[in-house]
Design an enzyme around this catalytic site. Structure first.
Site, PDB file in Angstrom:
ATOM      1  N   THR A   1       4.176   2.920   5.462  1.00 34.45           N
ATOM      2  CA  THR A   1       2.768   2.510   5.582  1.00 34.45           C
ATOM      3  C   THR A   1       2.076   3.479   6.537  1.00 34.45           C
ATOM      4  O   THR A   1       2.695   3.933   7.498  1.00 34.45           O
ATOM      5  CB  THR A   1       2.593   1.061   6.118  1.00 34.45           C
ATOM      6  OG1 THR A   1       1.246   0.894   6.589  1.00 34.45           O
ATOM      7  CG2 THR A   1       3.523   0.731   7.261  1.00 34.45           C
TER       8      THR A   1
ATOM      9  N   ASP B   1       2.509  -0.015  11.866  1.00 35.57           N
ATOM     10  CA  ASP B   1       2.437  -1.331  12.517  1.00 35.57           C
ATOM     11  C   ASP B   1       3.737  -2.122  12.373  1.00 35.57           C
ATOM     12  O   ASP B   1       3.720  -3.346  12.336  1.00 35.57           O
ATOM     13  CB  ASP B   1       1.268  -2.130  11.914  1.00 35.57           C
ATOM     14  CG  ASP B   1       1.418  -2.333  10.412  1.00 35.57           C
ATOM     15  OD1 ASP B   1       2.269  -1.666   9.795  1.00 35.57           O
ATOM     16  OD2 ASP B   1       0.690  -3.167   9.852  1.00 35.57           O
TER      17      ASP B   1
ATOM     18  N   ASP C   1       5.622  -4.783   6.022  1.00 34.21           N
ATOM     19  CA  ASP C   1       6.264  -6.063   6.357  1.00 34.21           C
ATOM     20  C   ASP C   1       6.158  -7.110   5.248  1.00 34.21           C
ATOM     21  O   ASP C   1       7.084  -7.910   5.067  1.00 34.21           O
ATOM     22  CB  ASP C   1       5.810  -6.603   7.708  1.00 34.21           C
ATOM     23  CG  ASP C   1       4.298  -6.655   7.829  1.00 34.21           C
ATOM     24  OD1 ASP C   1       3.605  -6.333   6.841  1.00 34.21           O
ATOM     25  OD2 ASP C   1       3.814  -7.030   8.907  1.00 34.21           O
TER      26      ASP C   1
ATOM     27  N   ASP D   1      -0.136   2.649   8.547  1.00 34.94           N
ATOM     28  CA  ASP D   1      -0.641   1.911   9.714  1.00 34.94           C
ATOM     29  C   ASP D   1       0.249   2.004  10.953  1.00 34.94           C
ATOM     30  O   ASP D   1      -0.198   1.730  12.055  1.00 34.94           O
ATOM     31  CB  ASP D   1      -0.827   0.425   9.372  1.00 34.94           C
ATOM     32  CG  ASP D   1      -1.804   0.216   8.233  1.00 34.94           C
ATOM     33  OD1 ASP D   1      -2.649   1.104   8.003  1.00 34.94           O
ATOM     34  OD2 ASP D   1      -1.715  -0.833   7.556  1.00 34.94           O
TER      35      ASP D   1
ATOM     36  N   ARG E   1      -5.583  -1.554   9.297  1.00 37.45           N
ATOM     37  CA  ARG E   1      -5.563  -3.016   9.159  1.00 37.45           C
ATOM     38  C   ARG E   1      -5.867  -3.669  10.517  1.00 37.45           C
ATOM     39  O   ARG E   1      -6.934  -3.445  11.038  1.00 37.45           O
ATOM     40  CB  ARG E   1      -4.209  -3.471   8.615  1.00 37.45           C
ATOM     41  CG  ARG E   1      -4.319  -4.742   7.786  1.00 37.45           C
ATOM     42  CD  ARG E   1      -2.977  -5.127   7.216  1.00 37.45           C
ATOM     43  NE  ARG E   1      -2.581  -4.322   6.087  1.00 37.45           N
ATOM     44  CZ  ARG E   1      -2.911  -4.572   4.818  1.00 37.45           C
ATOM     45  NH1 ARG E   1      -3.637  -5.624   4.534  1.00 37.45           N
ATOM     46  NH2 ARG E   1      -2.500  -3.806   3.835  1.00 37.45           N
TER      47      ARG E   1
ATOM     48  N   GLY F   1       0.841  -1.209   0.000  1.00 34.51           N
ATOM     49  CA  GLY F   1       0.000   0.000   0.000  1.00 34.51           C
ATOM     50  C   GLY F   1       0.869   1.249   0.000  1.00 34.51           C
ATOM     51  O   GLY F   1       1.836   1.332   0.730  1.00 34.51           O
TER      52      GLY F   1
ATOM     53  N   ARG G   1       0.748  -5.265  -5.616  1.00 41.66           N
ATOM     54  CA  ARG G   1       0.902  -6.484  -4.826  1.00 41.66           C
ATOM     55  C   ARG G   1       1.142  -7.580  -5.862  1.00 41.66           C
ATOM     56  O   ARG G   1       0.444  -7.652  -6.866  1.00 41.66           O
ATOM     57  CB  ARG G   1      -0.344  -6.750  -3.989  1.00 41.66           C
ATOM     58  CG  ARG G   1      -0.711  -5.543  -3.078  1.00 41.66           C
ATOM     59  CD  ARG G   1      -1.709  -5.927  -1.989  1.00 41.66           C
ATOM     60  NE  ARG G   1      -2.378  -4.777  -1.402  1.00 41.66           N
ATOM     61  CZ  ARG G   1      -1.921  -4.051  -0.382  1.00 41.66           C
ATOM     62  NH1 ARG G   1      -0.760  -4.346   0.172  1.00 41.66           N
ATOM     63  NH2 ARG G   1      -2.606  -3.035   0.091  1.00 41.66           N
TER      64      ARG G   1
HETATM   65  O1  F6P Z   1      -1.716  -0.999   4.938  1.00 42.13           O
HETATM   66  C1  F6P Z   1      -2.287   0.197   4.526  1.00 42.13           C
HETATM   67  C2  F6P Z   1      -3.768   0.036   4.319  1.00 42.13           C
HETATM   68  O2  F6P Z   1      -4.303   1.264   3.877  1.00 42.13           O
HETATM   69  C3  F6P Z   1      -4.551  -0.466   5.533  1.00 42.13           C
HETATM   70  O3  F6P Z   1      -4.807   0.522   6.483  1.00 42.13           O
HETATM   71  C4  F6P Z   1      -5.794  -1.036   4.890  1.00 42.13           C
HETATM   72  O4  F6P Z   1      -6.364  -2.050   5.670  1.00 42.13           O
HETATM   73  C5  F6P Z   1      -5.263  -1.601   3.595  1.00 42.13           C
HETATM   74  O5  F6P Z   1      -4.018  -0.938   3.324  1.00 42.13           O
HETATM   75  C6  F6P Z   1      -6.170  -1.428   2.399  1.00 42.13           C
HETATM   76  O6  F6P Z   1      -5.606  -2.086   1.328  1.00 42.13           O
HETATM   77  P1  F6P Z   1      -6.072  -1.898  -0.188  1.00 42.13           P
HETATM   78  O7  F6P Z   1      -5.618  -0.552  -0.640  1.00 42.13           O
HETATM   79  O8  F6P Z   1      -5.385  -3.012  -0.908  1.00 42.13           O
HETATM   80  O9  F6P Z   1      -7.554  -1.990  -0.175  1.00 42.13           O
END
Ligand code: F6P
Length: 328
Positions: A130, A134, A107, A132, A176, A15, A76
């Site tokens: 990120t 985390d 990670d 998050d 997340r 992300g 991804r």
């Molecule tokens: O890890 C960053 C994040 O924005 C999280 O907060 C969220 O759960 C996830 O990515 C959303 O992922 P995507 O953009 O693949 O929907």
């Protein structure tokens, strides 16, 4: 002794987060300063497999420090999870003359680089990017501070309309499985309740707190809900639950979603990204590998990448206590 590394590849993966461009700029400019070639790898591991490379010099990163997202794009990539995919990636990197990698991501991105290092001995350093926050081994990940400012700004706006109508809002924020965004933005925006996965206190407590809040004369209420919270109900179900048990409340829901990932990075994220990029390139040129750059007590530190991946980022207990006192 002169470094054997002559060409560094930089990429963003997973992300996106605000501050990634500032980190790319820092890596590219540090390479230019150190007279090492730098190559941008587009679309993360997918672009590595497809050989989507572009040589970058100091001028390639003009005017990006203030931009959200990532100019190198992100993806991804399932192919990189397979030994065949990683073999193709290795061949592409070798053909381009790339000696080492700086990976900017979370990670999952670090795990890919660590496996790649184990299989092919490819030197790598990670920069945590990120929203998050985390990741173990750093107090701040790139994008976290910006996301907090975005969320607080949104909640301030929601509060205007909430208090005009004496309404209760459930606001879902990202993160997340962790509640760092919810807790920090909740305290910063003066939320009445903050629901985070790390501290499930049950729905009865939520009702009690909302009841007290009404009795004490509050005109509006904001409840921040981390997307990974453990109440067993999503924000829409929480709305129904509260309307059923406390009909006195007029309830609305707001899911902030991906807007939290966009926008110009805060000054904090730009400075941190600039510092981390320099540190990452310097570490590689010193012959170091399999490390993640982090920040603690405003000092840059290096953590073994396997620890960064396996460790968990701790919730700030003191801030949880502060949030409880503030909701009185
Ligand atoms: O890890 C960053 C994040 O924005 C999280 O907060 C969220 O759960 C996830 O990515 C959303 O992922 P995507 O953009 O693949 O929907």
């Amino acid at each position: 002794m002169a470094s054997t590394i002559k060409k560094i590849g930089v990429f963003t993966s997973g992300g996106d987060s605000p501050g990634m461009n500032a980190a790319i700029r820092s890596v590219v400019r540090t390479c230019a300063y150190m007279k090492v070639d730098c190559v941008g790898i587009f679309r993360g591991y997918q672009g590595m497999i497809e050989g989507d490379f572009k040589p970058m010099d100091a001028r390639s990163v003009n005017n990006i420090i203030n931009k959200g997202g990532t100019i190198l794009k992100s993806a991804r990539c399932d192919d990189f999870r397979t030994p065949e995919g990683r073999k193709i990636a290795y061949e592409q990197l070798k053909a381009e003359g790339i000696d080492a990698l700086v990976v900017i991501g979370g990670d999952g991105s670090f795990t890919g680089a660590m496996i790649f290092n184990r299989e092919y001995g490819f030197p790598m350093i990670g920069i945590p990017g990120t929203i998050d926050n985390d990741i173990f081994g750093t107090s701040f990940t790139l994008g976290f501070d910006t996301a907090l400012n975005t969320v607080v700004d949104c909640i301030d706006k929601i509060r205007d309309t909430a208090s005009s109508h004496n309404r209760l809002f459930f606001v879902e924020v990202m993160g997340r499985d962790v509640g760092h965004i919810a807790l920090n933005a909740g305290v910063g925006a003066g939320a009445e309740e903050i629901l985070i996965p790390e501290e499930d206190r049950g729905l009865d407590r939520l009702l009690e707190s909302l009841k007290r809040s009404k009795q004490s004369g509050k005109s509006s209420s904001i409840v921040i809900v981390a997307e990974g919270d453990k109440t067993g109900k999503n924000v829409f179900e929480l709305k129904e639950y509260v309307e059923e048990h406390l009909p006195i409340y007029d309830v609305r829901v707001s899911v902030l979603g991906h807007m939290q990932r966009g926008g110009a990075p805060s000054c904090y994220d730009r400075v941190l990204a600039s510092r981390m990029g320099v540190k990452a390139v310097e570490a590689l040129l010193e012959g170091r590998t399999n490390l993640m750059v982090g920040v603690r007590d405003n000092k840059l530190i290096l953590t073994p990448i396997d620890k960064a991946i396996k460790g968990t980022s701790k919730m700030d207990k003191e801030l949880i206590r502060v949030s409880e006192i503030m909701t009185t």
